[in-house]
Design a protein around this motif. Structure first.
Motif, PDB file in Angstrom:
ATOM      1  N   TYR B 235       0.778  -1.287   0.134  1.00 36.44           N
ATOM      2  CA  TYR B 235       0.080  -0.163  -0.091  1.00 36.44           C
ATOM      3  C   TYR B 235       0.917   1.305  -0.182  1.00 36.44           C
ATOM      4  O   TYR B 235       1.981   1.159   0.448  1.00 36.44           O
ATOM      5  CB  TYR B 235      -0.847  -0.145   1.298  1.00 36.44           C
ATOM      6  CG  TYR B 235      -1.544  -1.304   1.379  1.00 36.44           C
ATOM      7  CD1 TYR B 235      -2.817  -1.325   0.462  1.00 36.44           C
ATOM      8  CD2 TYR B 235      -1.375  -2.264   2.121  1.00 36.44           C
ATOM      9  CE1 TYR B 235      -3.441  -2.573   0.508  1.00 36.44           C
ATOM     10  CE2 TYR B 235      -2.222  -3.223   2.449  1.00 36.44           C
ATOM     11  CZ  TYR B 235      -3.156  -3.499   1.553  1.00 36.44           C
ATOM     12  OH  TYR B 235      -3.933  -4.779   1.664  1.00 36.44           O
ATOM     13  N   GLY B 236       0.325   2.285  -0.673  1.00 35.06           N
ATOM     14  CA  GLY B 236       1.151   3.653  -0.494  1.00 35.06           C
ATOM     15  C   GLY B 236       2.167   3.593  -1.482  1.00 35.06           C
ATOM     16  O   GLY B 236       2.122   2.779  -2.561  1.00 35.06           O
ATOM     17  N   SER B 240       6.329   6.775   0.775  1.00 38.97           N
ATOM     18  CA  SER B 240       5.203   6.900   1.977  1.00 38.97           C
ATOM     19  C   SER B 240       4.435   5.544   1.876  1.00 38.97           C
ATOM     20  O   SER B 240       3.332   5.621   1.253  1.00 38.97           O
ATOM     21  CB  SER B 240       4.289   7.959   1.569  1.00 38.97           C
ATOM     22  OG  SER B 240       4.913   9.287   1.210  1.00 38.97           O
ATOM     23  N   SER B 243      -0.988   2.809   4.462  1.00 40.24           N
ATOM     24  CA  SER B 243      -2.123   3.698   4.818  1.00 40.24           C
ATOM     25  C   SER B 243      -2.137   5.078   5.467  1.00 40.24           C
ATOM     26  O   SER B 243      -1.419   5.112   6.238  1.00 40.24           O
ATOM     27  CB  SER B 243      -3.627   3.034   4.874  1.00 40.24           C
ATOM     28  OG  SER B 243      -3.702   2.701   6.552  1.00 40.24           O
ATOM     29  N   LYS B 244      -3.442   5.927   5.345  1.00 41.86           N
ATOM     30  CA  LYS B 244      -3.273   7.029   6.017  1.00 41.86           C
ATOM     31  C   LYS B 244      -4.857   7.375   6.277  1.00 41.86           C
ATOM     32  O   LYS B 244      -5.512   7.383   5.608  1.00 41.86           O
ATOM     33  CB  LYS B 244      -2.562   8.180   5.365  1.00 41.86           C
ATOM     34  CG  LYS B 244      -2.352   9.436   6.143  1.00 41.86           C
ATOM     35  CD  LYS B 244      -1.494   9.917   7.097  1.00 41.86           C
ATOM     36  CE  LYS B 244      -1.452  10.943   8.268  1.00 41.86           C
ATOM     37  NZ  LYS B 244      -2.531  10.833   8.920  1.00 41.86           N
ATOM     38  N   PRO B 261      -5.069   4.658   1.184  1.00 43.29           N
ATOM     39  CA  PRO B 261      -3.481   4.172   0.861  1.00 43.29           C
ATOM     40  C   PRO B 261      -2.988   5.636   0.674  1.00 43.29           C
ATOM     41  O   PRO B 261      -3.357   6.491  -0.134  1.00 43.29           O
ATOM     42  CB  PRO B 261      -3.291   3.235  -0.255  1.00 43.29           C
ATOM     43  CG  PRO B 261      -4.576   3.427  -0.910  1.00 43.29           C
ATOM     44  CD  PRO B 261      -5.818   3.803  -0.018  1.00 43.29           C
ATOM     45  N   LEU B 262      -1.673   5.814   1.292  1.00 40.81           N
ATOM     46  CA  LEU B 262      -0.981   6.933   0.540  1.00 40.81           C
ATOM     47  C   LEU B 262      -0.755   6.935  -0.748  1.00 40.81           C
ATOM     48  O   LEU B 262      -0.542   5.905  -1.273  1.00 40.81           O
ATOM     49  CB  LEU B 262       0.414   6.868   1.573  1.00 40.81           C
ATOM     50  CG  LEU B 262       0.356   7.359   3.006  1.00 40.81           C
ATOM     51  CD1 LEU B 262       1.247   6.923   3.932  1.00 40.81           C
ATOM     52  CD2 LEU B 262       0.291   9.099   3.067  1.00 40.81           C
ATOM     53  N   ASP B 307       0.412  12.115  -0.471  1.00 37.58           N
ATOM     54  CA  ASP B 307       1.693  11.468   0.125  1.00 37.58           C
ATOM     55  C   ASP B 307       2.669  12.656   0.381  1.00 37.58           C
ATOM     56  O   ASP B 307       2.591  13.809  -0.196  1.00 37.58           O
ATOM     57  CB  ASP B 307       2.376  10.369  -1.117  1.00 37.58           C
ATOM     58  CG  ASP B 307       2.559  11.090  -2.277  1.00 37.58           C
ATOM     59  OD1 ASP B 307       3.306  11.644  -2.596  1.00 37.58           O
ATOM     60  OD2 ASP B 307       1.447  10.844  -3.067  1.00 37.58           O
TER      61      ASP B 307
END
Lengths: 504, 430
Positions: B235-236, B240, B243-244, B261-262, B307
């Motif tokens: 992810y991301g 980065s 996730s966020k 996800p980033l 990101d």
């Protein structure tokens, strides 16, 4: 390299403004600069206090690092290249000062700090000259009664935190804090509390601006009219190194400030600060007062007074003569006194004059000692050298009991440290003849004292004191005496010696 | 192929009793990561290496690599060490940590046990801002449950590892979200940042080695332990990963907290998660990472991904993931005033450029909006902000200066209009 290999202290070598500097490992750039006489502007850093890092003035540039950093919290590392003079650093200094001035009242004309104010100094050195601030300023409380010796102006304050740290680290009272936040922040004491200790005026010294002013000094004199000379505080046996501030042309003394030394660090106590007052006109004995035979006590010249004393001494047996000596004179004065009276003239009755209520062992843990005399050790050593008993004692009562016909008494210079002095002077009045050598003008109120000689104060003579641990304090650079008739013991003894030589 | 929208943090969101220990255990692999680690399957060094390999970056705002931060604790030091969960969440616009506390507090606690094990801390604190009274209740309840189940306290799961966890709250101050300000507050002092060095990892709470991690950061750790760094990195983006949580507010149909996800496209977040702008509204400016982040123009928002790198390339920052939509009905000058006033109010007051600078900017803005400012006030704000930046103990000064700089650079038209109006009326200070 030689410095690095000498001794056991590990060192680092770095570059400050293109100059290679070697200092002990762990030294900050600011401390290193101070050691090597490079000046980096700062407000909150003080060599006697912990690092606060809040004024953000001492910014320097380290090679290959993106941001400017504060020199006070930057440990020097080998090979580091630091500049405090690059244009970007100078620009940062200008703005650091501008931020300090944004809400400063700029009341320099009525501020006691004027002339020794870091804001003023830096304004001349790195100021923008043209202020960017064109909005109304934040107003804060002024003229606050915050302690017996202090007045606080929170508007002048630049919140450098020095005073707060002093109260935490030095007096350990934690008496001050910074309250509120942002540009409403003010320094102050806790509710219903005041600063009560004996070290208040140090806050005035370390305050880089005019926020803390001394109740004693404020509004008395512009500092640029004052001249300062180094001396040693006569207030107790610690013997703090001080600077005496005076206006010699009007024979006035205004204040004492501590001078950095191994004896007192950066500080001194408030009691000690008061030891200039007795040298001022209104408090000091300015001329000799002599009663001779049936003639009532009158003002005379020094020559007449000394001639009268010599006349009495010549007429007396040496067994009839006694010396009463306080521990507030220099080693040199004791030596010349004992050389003449004890060694040459054979006088053997020498009494120590001490304050009966003193507690020799008392110590406040910081600087102030129970022995309120600057030269107890020096007197003991001089007594020993003259072959006399040298242990510290108070011989005043014994002298009064013996009531010798002719007493020469070296009175205490700092009278306020002798609470029993008025009572003791009354007792001396009862004796047949006392020649009292003193700077204390109050002695003139005792009409029964037949012979008074005006003495110089500690700031007006050369010589040495030995403090409680026999460290030497030097009086090296005297001011002219506050009265033409004032003499030190050495001068009096020399004149007496001359008179004896002519008479014999 | 990994899921498009991973559930790493908000795993119990939407379930009945999401906060309950039972829910966490049954639906979110609850406390299996500590069983793995404290059971001996993963050593302390392996745990740190795994977190480093995952590329997890601090979610509080600065984005510092978490595993690397843990290694700063001097392991030669055998005295007490502390782990603090920074749940102060004080950046205006941010409300994601409170959401974690609301839906999945146990994952934070499990993350803390793991982090504490990694840095050899036996005592931890969750520091929550005063205003989050409800969330404080949820956390205290979760801590109680975890103690009762043997996931906290002495000899956790028979491993010999002790970890005690307390909750603490200050009086509610922005600056207590700065890690050394938080530590001062936790020590019972006025919440103001400490001069660095020394850094908290060496000398923090009570002068002892201390690691301060954000709530969301800590909540990532159990998942990384269970699924591995490799899966996390699916992810991301490269720089980065993972996730966020984004707390997105403004004129949207469904503002709120979303886990994506980033690298997720901003426009997609607006359209898919948030249901688009409210009818008739359009974007005037974007605050992408909390009140302290420089503003972006609609032009700059085109093609924006969420990101660290994409934000940096546009001269702004991802921060804590607080996205604020400034629509065309907002008066930007008033928004700027509110922002500056906030920072002027919250400046702790110890560093001069911040104490005086935030107040000065606020003072100028009063003049701008009140019609008493001088005609060159916009230029003055630019210079003042410039000299406030990068010169103080903490980043609050920058946090105030950055939006001002970006506003003056990109949106000065509105300010100039105020000034022109004042000049025409003759009301400005001459």
């Amino acid at each position: 390299m030689s410095e690095a290999t000498q001794g056991s202290v590990e060192t680092v070598t770095f570059t400050l403004n293109d100059r290679e500097i070697t200092v002990p490992k762990g030294t900050t750039v600011m401390a290193a600069a101070r050691l090597k006489d490079v000046y980096i502007p700062h407000f909150c850093w003080h060599p006697g206090l912990k690092i606060a890092g809040v004024c953000r003035f001492c910014l320097v540039k380290v090679d290959n690092r993106p941001k400017l950093e504060i020199a006070c919290n930057l440990t020097a590392t080998p090979g580091m290249k630091v500049s405090s003079v690059l244009p970007e650093v100078k620009e940062a200094h200008k703005w650091a000062l501008e931020f300090h001035l944004v809400n400063h009242p700029l009341d320099c004309p009525i501020c006691d700090q004027a002339g020794e104010c870091k804001l003023q100094d830096y304004y001349m050195e790195v100021g923008k000259y043209k202020s960017e601030m064109d909005r109304p300023k934040v107003l804060k409380p002024k003229a606050l009664d915050i302690g017996s010796e202090l007045v606080l102006d929170t508007e002048r304050c630049i919140l450098c935190d020095r005073c707060v740290r002093f109260e935490e680290e030095v007096t350990k009272t934690g008496a001050l804090g910074i309250f509120n936040r942002g540009d409403r922040a003010v320094v102050g004491t806790y509710p219903d509390k005041k600063i009560e200790h004996n070290y208040q005026d140090n806050l005035v010294d370390i305050c880089p601006v005019g926020a803390f002013t001394s109740r004693d000094f404020r509004f008395k004199q512009r500092v640029w009219f004052l001249k300062d000379k180094p001396a040693v505080c006569p207030g107790c046996s610690t013997g703090c190194h001080v600077d005496v501030y005076a206006k010699p042309q009007v024979r006035s003394y205004f204040r004492l400030k501590p001078r950095e030394s191994a004896v007192n660090g950066f500080w001194m106590c408030d009691k000690g600060r008061n030891t200039y007052k007795h040298m001022n006109q209104e408090q000091r004995l300015r001329f000799p007062l002599v009663a001779e035979g049936s003639v009532a006590r009158r003002k005379t010249t020094v020559d007449e007074a000394l001639a009268a004393l010599v006349g009495r001494l010549l007429a007396a047996n040496k067994e009839d003569v006694a010396l009463l000596v306080s521990a507030q004179y220099t080693c040199e004065e004791y030596k010349t006194l004992f050389d003449l009276f004890v060694v040459k003239l054979g006088v053997s009755k020498v009494y120590q004059w001490r304050e009966p209520t003193e507690d020799l062992k008392a110590f406040d843990g910081l600087l102030y000692r129970g022995d309120h005399n600057p030269n107890t050790r020096g007197l003991s050593e001089a007594l020993k050298a003259a072959g006399l008993p040298s242990e510290v004692n108070n011989g005043f009562d014994e002298l009064v009991r013996q009531a010798p016909p002719l007493v020469i008494a070296l009175g205490p210079e700092v009278a306020f440290q002798f609470p029993s002095l008025p009572a003791q002077l009354k007792q001396l009045e009862q004796l047949p003849f006392v020649s009292l050598w003193t700077i204390d003008g109050a002695a003139a109120n005792y009409a029964g004292l037949k012979h008074l000689l005006p003495m110089k104060g500690f700031a007006e003579k050369r010589g040495h004191y030995l403090n409680f641990e026999a460290k030497v304090g030097e009086l090296a650079d005297p001011f002219p005496a506050g009265s033409d008739d004032a003499r030190d013991v050495t001068e009096v003894v020399a004149a007496l010696g001359d008179l004896f030589a002519h008479s014999l | 192929m990994a899921q498009d929208k991973p559930r790493i943090i908000l795993r119990t969101e939407g379930l009945a009793n999401p906060r309950a220990l039972k829910t966490y255990i049954e639906h979110a692999e609850g406390y299996t990561a500590i069983k793995k680690v404290l059971g001996g399957a993963v050593t302390r060094e392996q745990l740190i290496e795994e977190v480093k390999a995952s590329g997890l970056r601090g979610r509080g705002g600065a984005g510092f690599p978490t595993g690397l931060k843990w290694t700063f604790v001097p392991q030669s030091d055998t005295g007490p060490k502390y782990l603090i969960c920074n749940n102060d969440e004080s950046e205006p616009g941010t409300f994601k940590d409170r959401h974690i506390c609301t839906v999945n507090p146990h994952q934070v606690i499990e993350g803390m046990v793991l982090a504490a094990f990694a840095i050899k801390a036996n005592k931890g604190y969750i520091y929550t801002r005063w205003e989050f009274q409800e969330e404080i209740g949820y956390l205290v309840e979760a801590i109680k449950e975890a103690y009762a189940a043997g996931f906290l306290g002495k000899n956790i799961l028979g491993s010999g590892f002790d970890f005690d966890l307390d909750h603490y709250s200050g009086a509610g101050a922005y600056i207590c979200g700065e890690e050394t300000g938080l530590i001062s507050s936790l020590e019972g002092k006025k919440g103001q940042p400490k001069v660095k060095p020394p850094f908290p990892a060496v000398s923090g709470y009570l002068g002892r080695p201390t690691i301060v991690n954000n709530t969301e950061t800590l909540a990532n750790v159990p998942w990384i332990v269970n699924h591995g760094a490799k899966e996390f990195r699916q992810y991301g983006t490269e720089k980065s990963p993972g996730s966020k949580l984004f707390s997105i507010s403004g004129a949207l149909v469904r503002p709120g907290v979303y886990e994506v996800p980033l690298g997720y496209p901003f426009e997609r977040l607006v359209q898919e998660e948030c249901g688009g702008y409210l009818p008739g509204r359009s974007l005037q400016a974007l605050i992408p990472g909390g009140a302290s982040a420089p503003l972006l123009t609609p032009e700059e928002v085109k093609g924006l991904t969420l990101d660290y790198e994409a934000m940096a390339s546009r001269g702004t920052m991802l921060g804590s993931g607080a996205i604020m939509i400034i629509d065309d009905r907002q008066v930007l000058a008033e928004l700027l005033k509110v922002t500056i006033e906030f920072f002027a109010h919250e400046s702790c007051g110890q560093c001069t450029p911040c104490r005086e600078g935030t107040g000065w900017l606020n003072n100028i803005m009063d003049g701008v909006l009140g019609g008493t400012a001088k005609p060159d006030s916009v230029e003055r704000m630019r210079t003042v902000a410039k000299h406030m930046g990068g010169k103080t103990i903490c980043a609050l000064s920058d946090a105030c200066a950055m939006p001002v700089t970006s506003y003056v650079q990109k949106f000065s038209g509105q300010l100039q209009a105020y000034l022109a109006q004042a000049a025409a009326a003759g009301s400005h200070v001459k």
